[in-house]
Design an enzyme around this catalytic site. Structure first.
Site, PDB file in Angstrom:
ATOM      1  N   LYS A   7       0.832  -1.204   0.000  1.00  0.00           N
ATOM      2  CA  LYS A   7       0.000   0.000   0.000  1.00  0.00           C
ATOM      3  C   LYS A   7       0.873   1.263   0.000  1.00  0.00           C
ATOM      4  CE  LYS A   7      -3.831   2.000   2.736  1.00  0.00           C
ATOM      5  NZ  LYS A   7      -4.683   1.774   3.912  1.00  0.00           N
TER       6      LYS A   7
ATOM      7  N   SER B  54      -9.225   2.395   2.987  1.00  0.00           N
ATOM      8  CA  SER B  54      -8.229   3.078   2.191  1.00  0.00           C
ATOM      9  C   SER B  54      -7.272   2.151   1.427  1.00  0.00           C
ATOM     10  CB  SER B  54      -7.387   3.989   3.096  1.00  0.00           C
ATOM     11  OG  SER B  54      -6.766   3.258   4.139  1.00  0.00           O
TER      12      SER B  54
ATOM     13  N   SER C 243     -10.181  -0.111   6.960  1.00  0.00           N
ATOM     14  CA  SER C 243      -9.482   0.210   5.712  1.00  0.00           C
ATOM     15  C   SER C 243      -8.876  -0.976   4.986  1.00  0.00           C
ATOM     16  CB  SER C 243      -8.376   1.238   5.992  1.00  0.00           C
ATOM     17  OG  SER C 243      -8.917   2.411   6.539  1.00  0.00           O
TER      18      SER C 243
END
Length: 583
Positions: free
Chosen positions: A150, A225, A249
């Site tokens: 990420k 996210s 997330s």
């Protein structure tokens, strides 16, 4: 006397004219400066996006082969393997790390062309794969396995942008601890994946890298996210990915994209070297997480991280190795379940998925016990929401968004978070007769002092004890519940249906390990039942939820599995059982 008076008056008027001219000039300069800064931000974002696209295209060209040639056939075989089989064949030399890396680079860049899920290739991936091959023996549990990372993870020499331009030219000095441990285990980090600006959304777009699309429906969000990770893994471009979770997330994108995602207890694995949207936030616990196509891959990812290297690199991590015997235990389980939070009833498909998993578990010999989370409205609004917005949005506004272009899907959410308390009170007062739940979410008292913050944190501790006591009364240490309040939403609704994240954020507040497993799809019958669904009372939140859920037939639906703190292996075991029984 009149002459003196007129002289003074003329001078005053002249001063006013001069002052007005200066003020107008200053204002004009200020406005001009703001416009110039905005143009520069857009220019810098566009430059970074173009550089990123060029780098990804260069990678794709470097690994391109004939579609019908033997290398292409071999790559298709590689992409069809499970993580367990892939790591075994890499370890015993049937496959080389370079061979596997190039297969994933080709697939990941192709998926990115469709979904825009990548931010950048990791420049030293090929060199790293070559070193792994040259080692002559397996380096660890993930020897030669390409992994995706990420965007908010620091990787040495790469900028961690968080979707803003101010840090584009600030490369990280060292890898995040998780990345360091992955490398020690022989893994090859090869791409970074997209995020929503500041991480604080379950949309997935930012002005630097653009918008990521859902692999099932391009009009919908892949979640946030960790949305880039989820989209890439579902598209087949990665076999194991690493995200972060505060409020859901990891779990929300996994649910939206039909993959598996897992959030451990805070400090079970290291968060050192991961940037956060609200650093310093207390009481709603953030944690790194693991994402993959199946639960066995999540377990292997956790096992690879929970080793002496991690405990040495980050002494704040609790030094508990992965307990394989708990994960593989075959004894019948006693599991609590709930299909709805009264504060935010889920749409029909979400509750149906829990019942489906419950019945499958019962048929397999496990005991399922109805459980009602205590005082959930207070937990979500009076505790979670107040702790998340304890600084009234000031950290996000000053640290990340000052002098930046705010992403179009984040603007409304930021406006609410930074709204002065008196305006919140007015809106809450006006809405209370019609939409009491919406009114309460607007009018809760902001935390205004250190004393207030400590009081809320003390209330959180009391709530955690209350929740544990309720579990103990029913002799429960596992829970089954909805993964979210609805299927994948449209990006324009992400900031308007925050209440649906109550199912995930509850377990950040409690700091319980939790993961999601896809079990079904939205059906035509679910769609018909949505016509009569009224949610909490058909208020503003419900109207947006209903609007964004319309037309969701065929989207994946997950359930959430939860365990007590530090019982990650038990949570993964329940996830594996659900996956086995419902697939």
């Amino acid at each position: 006397m009149d002459r003196v008076y007129n002289l003074i008056l003329d001078r005053v008027n002249a001063s006013i004219v001069a002052y007005t001219a200066v003020s107008a000039g200053v204002l004009s300069c200020y406005v001009g400066l703001k416009v110039y800064r905005r143009q520069q931000v857009k220019k810098n974002a566009l430059r970074k996006r173009e550089d990123s696209r060029k780098a990804l295209q260069d990678v794709r060209r470097s690994v391109a082969v004939e579609i019908t040639g033997p290398t292409s056939v071999k790559r298709k075989e590689i992409m069809s393997l499970t993580l367990q089989t892939l790591s075994q064949q890499l370890g015993d030399g049937q496959l080389s790390a370079v061979q596997v890396l190039q297969a994933f680079q080709e697939k990941a860049t192709a998926v990115n062309d469709e979904l825009n899920c990548l931010t950048e290739p990791i420049p030293d991936a090929l060199v790293r794969a070559q070193r792994v091959d040259a080692a002559g023996q397996p380096l660890g549990l993930l020897h030669g396995v390409p992994v995706s990372i990420k965007e908010n993870y620091n990787i040495k020499g790469m900028a961690t942008t968080m979707g803003v331009t101010k840090y584009l030219d600030s490369p990280a000095d060292e890898d995040a601890v998780i990345v360091q441990v992955l490398k020690k285990q022989g893994a090859v980090p090869f791409v970074k994946t997209n995020i929503p600006q500041t991480l604080l959304s379950f949309g997935c777009s930012n002005p630097v890298f653009g918008k990521t699309l859902n692999p099932f429906d391009p009009t919908r969000s892949p979640g946030g996210s960790s949305g880039g990770e989820a989209a890439l893994i579902k598209g087949g471009g990665s076999i194991l990915g690493f995200g972060s979770d505060v409020g859901g997330s990891v779990r929300i994108p996994a649910h939206f994209c039909g993959i598996c995602g897992f959030k451990p207890t805070g400090r079970r694995i290291s968060g050192r070297g991961l940037l956060k949207g609200s650093p310093g936030m207390q009481g709603v616990i953030s944690s790194p997480g693991v994402m993959a196509r199946d639960v066995d891959s999540l377990a292997l990812g956790m096992k690879a991280l929970l080793v002496a290297d991690m405990f040495l690199l980050d002494p704040q991590v609790v030094p508990i190795p992965f307990r394989q015997e708990i994960y593989e235990d075959k004894k019948p389980m006693r599991i609590g379940y709930f299909t709805s939070l009264r504060f935010c009833p889920p749409t029909p498909s979400m509750g149906r998925a829990v019942i489906m998993a419950k019945e499958a578990l019962e048929k397999a010999g496990h005991t399922l016990v109805a459980f009602d989370p205590p005082d959930e409205l207070r937990a979500i609004i009076d505790l979670t929401s107040r702790l998340v917005t304890a600084d009234n949005g000031r950290t996000v506004s000053t640290m990340w968004l000052n002098d930046e272009v705010i992403d179009e899907y984040l603007e409304g959410q930021i406006s609410v978070w930074t709204m002065p308390h008196y305006l919140r009170k007015i809106q809450g007062f006006l809405l209370k007769p019609f939409w009491p739940r919406v009114a309460r979410s607007f009018s809760y008292r902001l935390i205004g002092s250190v004393y207030d913050l400590w009081q809320r944190l003390a209330e959180r501790e009391t709530y955690v004890e209350q929740f544990l006591d309720e579990l103990k009364k029913k002799n429960l240490d596992l829970l089954l519940c909805p993964a979210f309040g609805a299927p994948a939403c449209k990006p324009e609704h992400a900031g308007k249906i925050l209440a649906t994240a109550a199912y995930t954020s509850l377990f950040n507040l409690l700091n319980f390990p939790a993961g999601v497993v896809p079990v079904t799809m939205v059906t035509e019958e679910d769609e018909r039942m949505l016509d009569d669904w009224r949610g909490y009372g058909n208020d503003g939140f419900d109207k947006f939820i209903k609007e964004t859920t319309k037309g969701a037939v065929g989207l994946p639906v997950a359930v959430q599995c939860v365990a007590l703190p530090w019982q990650e292996e038990k949570c993964l075991r329940l996830m594996k059982e659900v996956e086995t029984l419902c697939s």
